[in-house]
Design a protein around this motif. Structure first.
Motif, PDB file in Angstrom:
ATOM      1  N   GLY A 178     -23.709  -1.817  64.409  1.00 26.03           N
ATOM      2  CA  GLY A 178     -22.784  -2.253  63.373  1.00 26.03           C
ATOM      3  C   GLY A 178     -22.621  -1.297  62.214  1.00 26.03           C
ATOM      4  O   GLY A 178     -21.781  -1.526  61.332  1.00 26.03           O
ATOM      5  N   ARG A 185     -19.253  -0.019  60.941  1.00 24.96           N
ATOM      6  CA  ARG A 185     -18.347  -0.898  60.197  1.00 24.96           C
ATOM      7  C   ARG A 185     -18.500  -0.732  58.684  1.00 24.96           C
ATOM      8  O   ARG A 185     -17.683  -1.245  57.917  1.00 24.96           O
ATOM      9  CB  ARG A 185     -18.586  -2.359  60.580  1.00 24.96           C
ATOM     10  CG  ARG A 185     -18.325  -2.669  62.045  1.00 24.96           C
ATOM     11  CD  ARG A 185     -18.106  -4.142  62.284  1.00 24.96           C
ATOM     12  NE  ARG A 185     -19.202  -4.969  61.821  1.00 24.96           N
ATOM     13  CZ  ARG A 185     -20.254  -5.300  62.555  1.00 24.96           C
ATOM     14  NH1 ARG A 185     -20.345  -4.853  63.815  1.00 24.96           N
ATOM     15  NH2 ARG A 185     -21.206  -6.065  62.071  1.00 24.96           N
ATOM     16  N   LEU A 186     -19.573  -0.046  58.263  1.00 21.34           N
ATOM     17  CA  LEU A 186     -19.803   0.165  56.837  1.00 21.34           C
ATOM     18  C   LEU A 186     -18.951   1.329  56.331  1.00 21.34           C
ATOM     19  O   LEU A 186     -18.520   2.191  57.098  1.00 21.34           O
ATOM     20  CB  LEU A 186     -21.273   0.467  56.577  1.00 21.34           C
ATOM     21  CG  LEU A 186     -22.276  -0.630  56.953  1.00 21.34           C
ATOM     22  CD1 LEU A 186     -23.690  -0.159  56.679  1.00 21.34           C
ATOM     23  CD2 LEU A 186     -21.985  -1.916  56.185  1.00 21.34           C
ATOM     24  N   GLY A 228     -24.692   3.826  56.901  1.00 19.75           N
ATOM     25  CA  GLY A 228     -23.598   3.866  57.869  1.00 19.75           C
ATOM     26  C   GLY A 228     -23.387   5.282  58.360  1.00 19.75           C
ATOM     27  O   GLY A 228     -24.327   6.043  58.532  1.00 19.75           O
ATOM     28  N   VAL A 271     -27.652  -3.719  57.583  1.00 20.03           N
ATOM     29  CA  VAL A 271     -26.242  -3.538  57.937  1.00 20.03           C
ATOM     30  C   VAL A 271     -25.524  -4.886  57.951  1.00 20.03           C
ATOM     31  O   VAL A 271     -24.416  -5.026  57.421  1.00 20.03           O
ATOM     32  CB  VAL A 271     -26.112  -2.836  59.306  1.00 20.03           C
ATOM     33  CG1 VAL A 271     -24.678  -2.924  59.828  1.00 20.03           C
ATOM     34  CG2 VAL A 271     -26.547  -1.384  59.210  1.00 20.03           C
ATOM     35  N   LYS A 272     -26.160  -5.886  58.524  1.00 21.85           N
ATOM     36  CA  LYS A 272     -25.562  -7.221  58.572  1.00 21.85           C
ATOM     37  C   LYS A 272     -25.367  -7.784  57.168  1.00 21.85           C
ATOM     38  O   LYS A 272     -24.332  -8.393  56.860  1.00 21.85           O
ATOM     39  CB  LYS A 272     -26.442  -8.158  59.403  1.00 21.85           C
ATOM     40  CG  LYS A 272     -25.838  -9.546  59.635  1.00 21.85           C
ATOM     41  CD  LYS A 272     -26.727 -10.380  60.529  1.00 21.85           C
ATOM     42  CE  LYS A 272     -26.045 -11.708  60.889  1.00 21.85           C
ATOM     43  NZ  LYS A 272     -25.661 -12.505  59.703  1.00 21.85           N
ATOM     44  N   THR A 324     -22.453  -6.040  55.451  1.00 24.37           N
ATOM     45  CA  THR A 324     -21.191  -6.441  56.082  1.00 24.37           C
ATOM     46  C   THR A 324     -20.827  -7.877  55.707  1.00 24.37           C
ATOM     47  O   THR A 324     -19.697  -8.162  55.312  1.00 24.37           O
ATOM     48  CB  THR A 324     -21.298  -6.313  57.610  1.00 24.37           C
ATOM     49  OG1 THR A 324     -21.650  -4.960  57.953  1.00 24.37           O
ATOM     50  CG2 THR A 324     -19.980  -6.654  58.280  1.00 24.37           C
ATOM     51  N   ASP A 325     -21.794  -8.779  55.828  1.00 24.06           N
ATOM     52  CA  ASP A 325     -21.539 -10.195  55.543  1.00 24.06           C
ATOM     53  C   ASP A 325     -21.137 -10.429  54.085  1.00 24.06           C
ATOM     54  O   ASP A 325     -20.325 -11.307  53.784  1.00 24.06           O
ATOM     55  CB  ASP A 325     -22.770 -11.038  55.875  1.00 24.06           C
ATOM     56  CG  ASP A 325     -23.030 -11.150  57.366  1.00 24.06           C
ATOM     57  OD1 ASP A 325     -22.163 -10.727  58.157  1.00 24.06           O
ATOM     58  OD2 ASP A 325     -24.118 -11.650  57.745  1.00 24.06           O
ATOM     59  N   VAL A 343     -18.168  -3.319  50.245  1.00 25.34           N
ATOM     60  CA  VAL A 343     -17.335  -2.274  50.851  1.00 25.34           C
ATOM     61  C   VAL A 343     -17.436  -0.964  50.066  1.00 25.34           C
ATOM     62  O   VAL A 343     -16.451  -0.465  49.522  1.00 25.34           O
ATOM     63  CB  VAL A 343     -15.871  -2.747  50.965  1.00 25.34           C
ATOM     64  CG1 VAL A 343     -15.746  -3.807  52.023  1.00 25.34           C
ATOM     65  CG2 VAL A 343     -15.354  -3.261  49.615  1.00 25.34           C
TER      66      VAL A 343
END
Length: 204
Positions: free
Chosen positions: A50, A53-54, A79, A137-138, A141-142, A146
């Motif tokens: 994941g 996605r960062l 990331g 990372v989770k 993201t959650d 950003v």
């Protein structure tokens, strides 16, 4: 005079010695590693699920450290992107030190996410003393964080910023000077926005 049995024994001894030396050499070469592309990556090199996605960490031009700047250490990106030398960074910048296991970090995350969306200041996260990068990372993201995040598993910033533990938020001005460090949880959006205004001269 050498007897036939003696010559046979001698040949066997030399053969055994050669085989032993060959095995030892193979073990030695294996221990030294290889540059072959087929070599399996170590756990530290394995990508974190994941992480793509960062927000990627940008390349930053090298600059001389300023007085009271961020510590002169380089940290890897959580990331994608290159390592980042903290002393190269200039503001107005908000640096938030966090960890996915830190309850107060979760409490203040919405305020940081909202500030980032305003686009009024640059922002950077540092995942600190965190043994679970996949959960980090989770978390990022959650919570909608950003902006780029770095990883400090070795507490490289601890002494310079006097980090007792996360959360900690540093405010860096346009000259690269750490104008203020807030230790502990941010308790409201108003508090964070006011700190950005007072310490960096920016109204979110």
């Amino acid at each position: 005079m050498n007897l036939p049995g003696s010559r046979t024994s001698s040949r066997r001894a030399r053969s055994l010695l050669g085989a032993t030396a060959g095995a030892a050499l193979a073990i030695l070469l294996a221990a030294c590693g290889t540059d072959s592309p087929a070599a399996a990556p170590s756990a530290s090199q394995a990508p974190v699920a994941g992480a793509d996605r960062l927000t990627a960490c940008p390349a930053t031009p090298s600059k001389p450290p300023t007085t009271n700047s961020l510590p002169d250490v380089s940290l890897p990106c959580l990331g994608d992107g290159p390592d980042v030398r903290l002393a190269d960074l200039r503001g107005p910048l908000v640096v938030n030190v966090w960890a996915q296991w830190c309850g107060p970090c979760r409490e203040e995350a919405p305020y940081l996410a909202k500030l980032a969306k305003s686009g009024k200041v640059k922002m950077l996260g540092i995942d600190y003393d965190d043994p679970r990068p996949e959960l980090a990372v989770k978390f990022a993201t959650d919570e909608g964080l950003v902006y780029p995040h770095l990883v400090d598993t070795d507490k490289a910033i601890k002494q310079a910023l006097r980090v007792g533990g996360p959360p900690l938020t540093a405010f860096v001005d346009a000259d690269g000077t750490v104008a203020y460090v807030h230790r502990g949880v941010l308790t409201s959006q108003q508090q964070l926005d006011q700190l950005v205004k007072d310490k960096l001269g920016v109204t979110p």
